[in-house]
Motif scaffolding. Structure first.
Motif, mmCIF file in Angstrom:
data_model
loop_
_atom_site.group_PDB
_atom_site.id
_atom_site.type_symbol
_atom_site.label_atom_id
_atom_site.label_comp_id
_atom_site.label_asym_id
_atom_site.label_seq_id
_atom_site.Cartn_x
_atom_site.Cartn_y
_atom_site.Cartn_z
ATOM 1 N N LEU A 41 -32.270 -59.206 -29.212
ATOM 2 C CA LEU A 41 -32.418 -59.273 -27.410
ATOM 3 C C LEU A 41 -31.899 -57.707 -26.696
ATOM 4 O O LEU A 41 -29.998 -58.408 -26.919
ATOM 5 C CB LEU A 41 -32.071 -59.900 -26.520
ATOM 6 N N ASP A 42 -32.079 -56.814 -26.409
ATOM 7 C CA ASP A 42 -31.190 -55.595 -25.895
ATOM 8 C C ASP A 42 -31.527 -55.975 -24.617
ATOM 9 O O ASP A 42 -32.343 -56.433 -24.234
ATOM 10 C CB ASP A 42 -31.860 -54.608 -26.571
ATOM 11 N N LEU A 43 -30.047 -55.638 -23.930
ATOM 12 C CA LEU A 43 -29.481 -56.250 -22.489
ATOM 13 C C LEU A 43 -30.038 -54.764 -22.025
ATOM 14 O O LEU A 43 -30.310 -54.529 -20.058
ATOM 15 C CB LEU A 43 -28.331 -56.110 -22.077
ATOM 16 N N GLY A 44 -30.538 -53.506 -21.863
ATOM 17 C CA GLY A 44 -31.225 -53.049 -21.330
ATOM 18 C C GLY A 44 -33.135 -52.485 -21.096
ATOM 19 O O GLY A 44 -33.604 -51.950 -21.245
ATOM 20 N N LEU A 45 -33.723 -53.735 -21.863
ATOM 21 C CA LEU A 45 -35.419 -53.300 -21.501
ATOM 22 C C LEU A 45 -35.574 -53.046 -20.442
ATOM 23 O O LEU A 45 -34.802 -53.188 -18.597
ATOM 24 C CB LEU A 45 -35.718 -54.922 -22.402
ATOM 25 N N PRO A 46 -36.911 -51.794 -20.250
ATOM 26 C CA PRO A 46 -36.934 -51.594 -19.149
ATOM 27 C C PRO A 46 -37.518 -52.686 -17.598
ATOM 28 O O PRO A 46 -37.379 -52.364 -16.626
ATOM 29 C CB PRO A 46 -38.196 -50.691 -19.345
ATOM 30 N N ASP A 47 -38.397 -53.783 -17.683
ATOM 31 C CA ASP A 47 -38.252 -54.724 -17.360
ATOM 32 C C ASP A 47 -37.589 -55.793 -17.026
ATOM 33 O O ASP A 47 -37.901 -57.003 -16.835
ATOM 34 C CB ASP A 47 -39.359 -55.932 -18.034
ATOM 35 N N ALA A 48 -35.961 -55.483 -17.479
ATOM 36 C CA ALA A 48 -35.010 -56.677 -17.275
ATOM 37 C C ALA A 48 -33.769 -55.895 -16.965
ATOM 38 O O ALA A 48 -33.313 -55.463 -17.638
ATOM 39 C CB ALA A 48 -34.544 -57.575 -18.880
#
Length: 235
Positions: free
Chosen positions: A55-62
């Protein structure tokens, strides 16, 4: 055969980490997701076949750690490894406290990243070596203690921040590294560090994690929406 999913909104990174995994872990099946919603849909479709999510912490919806929290709530049995450009120690420890089984900085060399994945797939927790060499990590209770935001003295702790500092704080909430923030806001990396220091001081907190938790994300989004692109920013 292990099934892994890479959730990252940057296609080039997904391609790079996918190539590394296919070369170093040939018995793995690899899935991709460009957003948290896509990841959740893919997890539902895979049912019990998925063994690990990167999991990347910079997802556009998170926003930052909020994505990890949503995944832990929706899929408590699914092992999640955070893969991020951020190397801030408290963020790494907070990720583990929230249930991640590992934290791999994006700057990690390929061989070390593959070894980290092997370690996690074998049932262990992975932390970057520089964290492992430090004193033992605090307990979950200790995490909650150092991560809890202090009670604000003013009606809103965001009142003290300039427009530019609000923008920087929003990037911190997303989990962006200083270099990424500097690029996105078109300012020097040293200026980002100055803003971060000012944010910590004005919010009366000691770390980025505490600043993220101290910020009301709904209020922050509302304030950012009010900023006009033509309004002069305070550097």
């Amino acid at each position: 055969m292990n099934t892994l999913m890479v959730a990252d909104d940057h296609p080039l990174f997904r391609e790079a980490i996918g190539a590394a995994i296919r070369a170093g872990l040939p018995n793995c099946r690899l899935l991709e997701a460009g957003s948290l919603e896509d990841a959740l849909k893919g997890i539902a479709e895979e049912s019990e076949e998925l063994d690990l999510l990167l999991l990347d912490l910079g997802l556009p919806d998170a926003a930052g750690l909020a994505g990890l929290e949503r995944l832990r709530e929706a899929c408590p049995a699914l092992p999640v490894v955070v893969v991020s450009a951020e190397r801030e120690r408290n963020l790494i420890l907070e990720s583990i406290a929230l249930g991640a089984v590992g934290y791999i900085p994006k700057s990690t060399p390929r061989r070390a990243m593959l070894e980290a994945l092997r370690q996690v797939l074998s049932g262990q927790i992975y932390l970057p070596p520089d964290i492992m060499r430090r004193p033992p990590s605090p307990t979950l209770e200790d995490h909650a203690s150092f991560a809890a935001p202090p009670a604000p003295e003013a009606p809103s702790p965001l009142d003290a921040l300039t427009d530019k500092q609000l923008e920087v704080l929003a990037r911190l909430v997303r989990g962006d590294a200083n270099k990424v923030i500097a690029r996105d806001l078109d300012i020097a990396e040293t200026t980002v560090k100055t803003h971060v220091s000012a944010i910590l001081r004005k919010l009366n907190v000691g770390s980025r994690v505490q600043a993220i938790l101290a910020a009301d994300q709904g209020e922050l989004a509302t304030r950012l929406a009010r900023l006009s692109p033509t309004t002069p920013q305070h550097d």
